[in-house]
Scaffold this motif. Structure first.
Motif, PDB file in Angstrom:
ATOM      1  N   GLY A  42       0.817  -1.212   0.000  1.00 52.32           N
ATOM      2  CA  GLY A  42       0.000   0.000   0.000  1.00 52.32           C
ATOM      3  C   GLY A  42       0.846   1.255   0.000  1.00 52.32           C
ATOM      4  N   ALA A  43       1.917   1.268   0.798  1.00 51.24           N
ATOM      5  CA  ALA A  43       2.808   2.430   0.845  1.00 51.24           C
ATOM      6  C   ALA A  43       3.510   2.635  -0.493  1.00 51.24           C
ATOM      7  N   MET A  44       3.973   1.532  -1.088  1.00 50.54           N
ATOM      8  CA  MET A  44       4.674   1.643  -2.365  1.00 50.54           C
ATOM      9  C   MET A  44       3.751   2.147  -3.467  1.00 50.54           C
ATOM     10  N   ILE A  52       1.724  10.697  -2.971  1.00 48.79           N
ATOM     11  CA  ILE A  52       2.652  11.438  -2.122  1.00 48.79           C
ATOM     12  C   ILE A  52       4.051  11.268  -2.702  1.00 48.79           C
ATOM     13  N   THR A  53       4.930  12.190  -2.364  1.00 46.22           N
ATOM     14  CA  THR A  53       6.309  12.129  -2.842  1.00 46.22           C
ATOM     15  C   THR A  53       7.134  11.231  -1.911  1.00 46.22           C
ATOM     16  N   PRO A  54       8.281  10.756  -2.374  1.00 45.37           N
ATOM     17  CA  PRO A  54       9.140   9.961  -1.482  1.00 45.37           C
ATOM     18  C   PRO A  54       9.525  10.705  -0.210  1.00 45.37           C
ATOM     19  N   ALA A  57       6.686  10.546   2.121  1.00 51.67           N
ATOM     20  CA  ALA A  57       6.559   9.195   2.663  1.00 51.67           C
ATOM     21  C   ALA A  57       7.521   8.982   3.829  1.00 51.67           C
ATOM     22  N   TYR A  58       8.768   9.433   3.667  1.00 50.23           N
ATOM     23  CA  TYR A  58       9.729   9.323   4.765  1.00 50.23           C
ATOM     24  C   TYR A  58       9.255  10.126   5.979  1.00 50.23           C
ATOM     25  N   ALA A  59       8.738  11.323   5.730  1.00 48.31           N
ATOM     26  CA  ALA A  59       8.288  12.176   6.834  1.00 48.31           C
ATOM     27  C   ALA A  59       7.072  11.601   7.548  1.00 48.31           C
ATOM     28  N   ALA A  60       6.302  10.760   6.864  1.00 43.30           N
ATOM     29  CA  ALA A  60       5.099  10.197   7.476  1.00 43.30           C
ATOM     30  C   ALA A  60       5.413   9.132   8.520  1.00 43.30           C
ATOM     31  N   VAL A  61       6.597   8.526   8.438  1.00 45.98           N
ATOM     32  CA  VAL A  61       6.976   7.483   9.409  1.00 45.98           C
ATOM     33  C   VAL A  61       7.264   8.142  10.753  1.00 45.98           C
ATOM     34  N   VAL A 416      -1.683   5.590   5.175  1.00 46.54           N
ATOM     35  CA  VAL A 416      -2.723   6.451   5.756  1.00 46.54           C
ATOM     36  C   VAL A 416      -2.458   7.912   5.420  1.00 46.54           C
ATOM     37  N   ASP A 417      -1.187   8.325   5.448  1.00 43.26           N
ATOM     38  CA  ASP A 417      -0.873   9.706   5.093  1.00 43.26           C
ATOM     39  C   ASP A 417      -1.253   9.986   3.640  1.00 43.26           C
ATOM     40  N   GLY A 418      -0.995   9.027   2.753  1.00 41.99           N
ATOM     41  CA  GLY A 418      -1.401   9.215   1.358  1.00 41.99           C
ATOM     42  C   GLY A 418      -2.908   9.284   1.204  1.00 41.99           C
TER      43      GLY A 418
END
Length: 551
Positions: A42-44, A52-54, A57-61, A416-418
């Protein structure tokens, strides 16, 4: 929030649906890759479809949540090594006065231990023990398994370290450990009592029916065997590994019986001895239990006959004497040691000292959390302190950490962030918000219903990630003091919602799977039998608990 462009909205929704299907139904026929891989998929997809941008995605963790989760898992592993859960098991069976007393004890001990050791760990380590106690009392284990799973969920609501969704809430809301505990603890205690009363009312006749004669064909369960059960910490592959170990134990028992050395091999510490054999390098070359590969039974039987039941020469007990005396089998504990390796008095006191250090570090961690220190770093420091005090290679303990769960959280944060960036969650909340204000009873009821439904449809942790900030912002607009109460309501409702159905929480699934796969004590807890209890219990306990939430 403005809705995203239609293409981005469709692709983001599709990615979230893929994640949701694999998270709720990890063994779907068309893609049986499991929850962890489904979360990463799902994240990929969110990044691949440019929802979302890469960098986003890193910031969402959320690293503080992952650190807190890792630290509490390591502490739980060392507590298991220090026999904390064995002592909890002894407390369950100590001077028990019948099935009703045992049911109430399970509710209380499960709730309290889950608050500090997480509900999943509690269910993993206590399920088989509860099955053995039920077998000993000749009573169907159904009510006791329901008591274990439901009380574990209720008890875990009281602290930020009780379950994953509370970790998320505590970190995002910045509510201290003490405020969280004192805000929900009254509701947890009342919920635990109500849960016990519901179980007693539903199964009063079953718990009151004592059989005059035991089934002679069933295997006798000795008190010492129940008390000396060894526990294993939570791990995703636990049930598969446990089943293979028990199958090996059964093979060794049959071989020993054929040699007329014993009539009953249910000696104390039997499971822990086989676990020691399984981890030894010599047997690791001949067997592959972890990945589920076929076992070389010929070599296993030969090694087991040579190593499993080695009688100490100092005891001078012959195999025939052991076979002719059943009482000897319950009083003596045979372990895989040689005469030179037999523990001496100094070693025994070192073990006591090490256990005391583990308990002191754990209490220090809880005291620091109550004092308001950073929860993530406190848990990590406690875990590191235990590693140093152990004064040996930490790899065996660290290998028991459920890293697949940590990876699952990483993928879920990104997914979830996406989905939030599509605008769909905000649009749905704008529709519900006018009716879900926590400044009146009807609004609290509507909010609780929304949380209950979403927690059982989308799972409780994604529900918290989707609703948390929105519910808090809506409450803060009403009054500054309402924000903390809204977070606590979210924690209570999303946690108790796990009791509604068998799929509502991981704790329920752990109890069900552990009970189904248990050797000699297996029991199948069905979806409908759980729903029959879970539906009225969840609605009633959630409603009563909301009255006692202190904002």
């Amino acid at each position: 929030m403005v809705m995203a462009p239609s293409v981005k909205l469709a692709l983001g929704s599709f990615s979230f649906v893929v994640f949701w299907v694999l998270a709720v139904f990890p063994s779907v026929p068309f893609l049986p890759i499991g929850r962890t891989a489904g979360s990463l998929l799902g994240a990929m997809l969110m990044v691949l479809f440019q929802v979302i941008t890469p960098e986003q995605a890193y910031a969402a963790v959320d690293l503080p949540i992952l650190g807190l989760l890792f630290g509490t898992m390591v502490v739980s592993i060392y507590l298991e090594r220090a026999d904390m859960f064995k002592y909890l098991g002894k407390l369950l069976s100590w001077k028990s006065k019948g099935p009703k007393d045992l049911l109430c004890r399970i509710c209380v001990i499960s709730a309290i231990s889950s608050a500090f050791f997480t509900n999943d760990t509690c269910c993993v380590v206590l399920t088989e023990f509860v099955l053995k106690l039920a077998r000993q009392k000749n009573i169907p284990p159904h009510p006791f398994l329901l008591a274990l799973a439901s009380s574990a969920n209720i008890g875990s609501s009281a602290t930020p370290i009780g379950n994953p969704q509370n970790l998320v809430i505590a970190v995002q809301s910045k509510i201290s450990f003490g405020e969280f505990l004192f805000g929900i603890f009254p509701a947890m205690v009342i919920g635990m009592i109500v849960n016990s009363l519901i179980l007693l009312a539903m199964y009063w006749k079953l718990l009151s029916a004592h059989k005059d004669e035991e089934d002679v064909s069933s295997e006798i369960v000795f008190e010492n065997d129940v008390i000396s059960h060894r526990f294993s910490p939570a791990k995703m592959s636990h049930s598969q590994e446990s089943a293979s170990l028990k199958q090996w134990d059964l093979q060794n028992s049959q071989n020993f019986n054929n040699s007329q050395a014993s009539t009953n091999l249910r000696s104390r510490g039997n499971i822990s001895e086989i676990s020691s054999i399984h981890s030894s390098p010599s047997l690791h070359n001949n067997t592959e239990h972890i990945d589920g590969s076929p076992v070389d039974w010929k070599n296993s039987r030969e090694d087991a006959q040579n190593t499993t039941f080695v009688l100490s020469q100092r005891n001078s007990v012959s195999a025939e004497e052991f076979g002719n005396s059943r009482s000897l089998s319950t009083k003596k504990s045979f372990s895989i040691i040689s005469a030179d390796d037999e523990p001496d008095i100094p070693h025994k006191w070192k073990q006591y000292l090490w256990k005391a250090c583990v308990y002191i570090v754990t209490l220090g961690m809880l005291a620091s959390l109550l004092a308001g220190l950073n929860m993530s770093w406190t848990a990590l420091m406690a875990a590191l302190a235990l590693v140093v005090l152990d004064f040996k290679d930490a790899r065996p303990c660290l290998e028991k950490v459920s890293y697949s769960l940590l990876v699952f959280f990483c993928g879920m944060f990104i997914t979830v962030d996406g989905f939030n960036k599509t605008g769909i969650p905000s649009a749905l909340w704008e529709f519900v918000e006018p009716y879900a204000g926590i400044d009146h009873v009807r609004g609290i009821a509507v909010l609780a219903i929304v949380i209950l439904v979403l927690s059982n449809v989308a799972s409780n942790v994604p529900t918290v990630l989707l609703l948390g900030a929105r519910v808090a912002a809506s409450a803060a607009a009403l009054s500054p003091g309402s924000e903390k109460k809204s977070w606590l309501i979210l924690a209570w409702a999303s946690t108790v919602a796990g009791n509604l159905s068998l799929l509502g929480s991981a704790a329920n699934l752990i109890v069900c799977e552990q009970a189904r796969s248990a050797q000699h004590y297996g029991y199948n807890l069905s979806f409908l039998s759980h729903l029959k209890f879970g539906l009225p219990s969840t609605i009633l306990i959630t409603a009563i608990g909301l009255v006692f939430i202190r904002g």
